[in-house]
Scaffold this motif. Structure first.
Motif, PDB file in Angstrom:
ATOM      1  N   GLY A  21       2.823  43.003  32.284  1.00  0.00           N
ATOM      2  CA  GLY A  21       1.897  41.936  31.568  1.00  0.00           C
ATOM      3  C   GLY A  21       1.112  42.220  32.810  1.00  0.00           C
ATOM      4  N   ALA A  22      -0.499  41.447  31.754  1.00  0.00           N
ATOM      5  CA  ALA A  22      -1.418  41.929  32.038  1.00  0.00           C
ATOM      6  C   ALA A  22      -2.252  40.687  32.539  1.00  0.00           C
ATOM      7  CB  ALA A  22      -2.551  40.894  30.590  1.00  0.00           C
ATOM      8  N   HIS A  29       4.961  40.077  29.815  1.00  0.00           N
ATOM      9  CA  HIS A  29       3.872  38.998  29.560  1.00  0.00           C
ATOM     10  C   HIS A  29       4.700  38.617  28.625  1.00  0.00           C
ATOM     11  CE1 HIS A  29       0.313  38.548  26.119  1.00  0.00           C
ATOM     12  NE2 HIS A  29       0.047  39.940  26.558  1.00  0.00           N
ATOM     13  N   TRP A 137      -7.925  45.043  29.605  1.00  0.00           N
ATOM     14  CA  TRP A 137      -6.806  44.256  30.844  1.00  0.00           C
ATOM     15  C   TRP A 137      -5.472  45.265  31.179  1.00  0.00           C
ATOM     16  CZ3 TRP A 137      -5.881  39.333  31.157  1.00  0.00           C
ATOM     17  CH2 TRP A 137      -6.855  38.117  30.123  1.00  0.00           C
TER      18      TRP A 137
END
Length: 257
Positions: A21-22, A29, A137
């Motif tokens: 994920g970011a 994510h 990101w």
């Protein structure tokens, strides 16, 4: 080529490192999960019936974060029908529900003679510049595709995306599920403020689709709005090379840092 998920059984799936994920690189994510659930609803549909009802609306509620681990999916038909049905899919980790999808599946008919609409058409691919999402990101998922990006102002941009990885190892996935597995990226395409200045994850995603997308680049024509009381909205017109094929909305919880 690494897929985002590997199937372990009829109901269990292992997330790979490609879903990193970011907001937190120890978590998934949510975008690939959105695509996975759409795919599994279609697989369940095809096991139950042979008329290929199409996904017309998908609405996801995101109940919590997900580690990069094994998840379980349960599917049930809430409203059966001959020409429309409502299906629910629940994705859980360690028996804790994390994402719930409710999908309307609808019968298709030939309405080409009256087809049309006034949704804005995105500028073409060559009107967008190459863009590195990983420059703003963190996480592997935002680096798992090619991006072409066109910024108009903070909170307003369009982007074309070509994913590098298949959604699920060893399985054919529809172009609809493939596209749905990318559209959650819209919320990070055009930050209204520098990423370090605010936290604004989405708690849901709803997409309304009026045709099947093609297998090429996925276009996101996105506007992000922050209200004055900690709630925001990301609105996206979904495009392929032929123009719009639907819209999506994401409700944001906004917190200044």
């Amino acid at each position: 080529m690494t897929a985002y998920f590997e199937r372990l059984s009829a109901t269990e799936f292992r997330a790979t490192a490609a879903v990193q994920g970011a907001w937190n690189t120890a978590e998934q994510h949510i975008a690939p999960t959105i695509g996975l659930l759409a795919h599994l609803v279609e697989v369940d549909r095809d096991a139950r019936r042979d008329d290929a009802l199409t996904l017309g609306r998908v609405s996801y509620d995101i109940l919590g974060v997900l580690p990069i681990d094994v998840v379980d999916v349960e599917i049930r038909v809430i409203r059966p029908g001959r020409t429309i049905e409502l299906v629910e899919a629940t994705l859980s980790h360690d028996e804790r529900p994390a994402v719930i999808l409710r999908a309307w599946l609808m019968q298709t008919t030939d309405t080409a003679a009256i087809a049309g609409g006034a949704l804005p058409v995105m500028p073409p691919l060559d009107a967008h510049a190459a863009w590195e999402a990983g420059a703003i990101w963190p996480g592997a998922f935002v680096r798992s595709g090619d991006f072409r990006h066109r910024q108009e102002e903070p909170g307003r941009a369009s982007a074309w995306i070509m994913p590098h990885h298949p959604l699920l190892e060893g399985e054919t996935v529809s172009t609809t599920a493939r596209a749905l597995g990318m559209i959650d990226l819209a919320n990070g395409l055009t930050p209204r403020v520098p990423v370090g200045d605010a936290f604004y994850p989405n708690v849901d995603l709803t997409a309304h689709l009026f045709r099947t997308p093609d297998a090429g680049w996925i276009g996101l024509d996105t506007t992000v709005t922050f209200g004055a009381s900690g709630i925001g909205l990301t609105h996206t017109v979904l495009n392929d090379a032929s123009g719009p094929f639907g819209v999506s909305m994401q409700s944001l919880t906004v917190r200044a840092r």
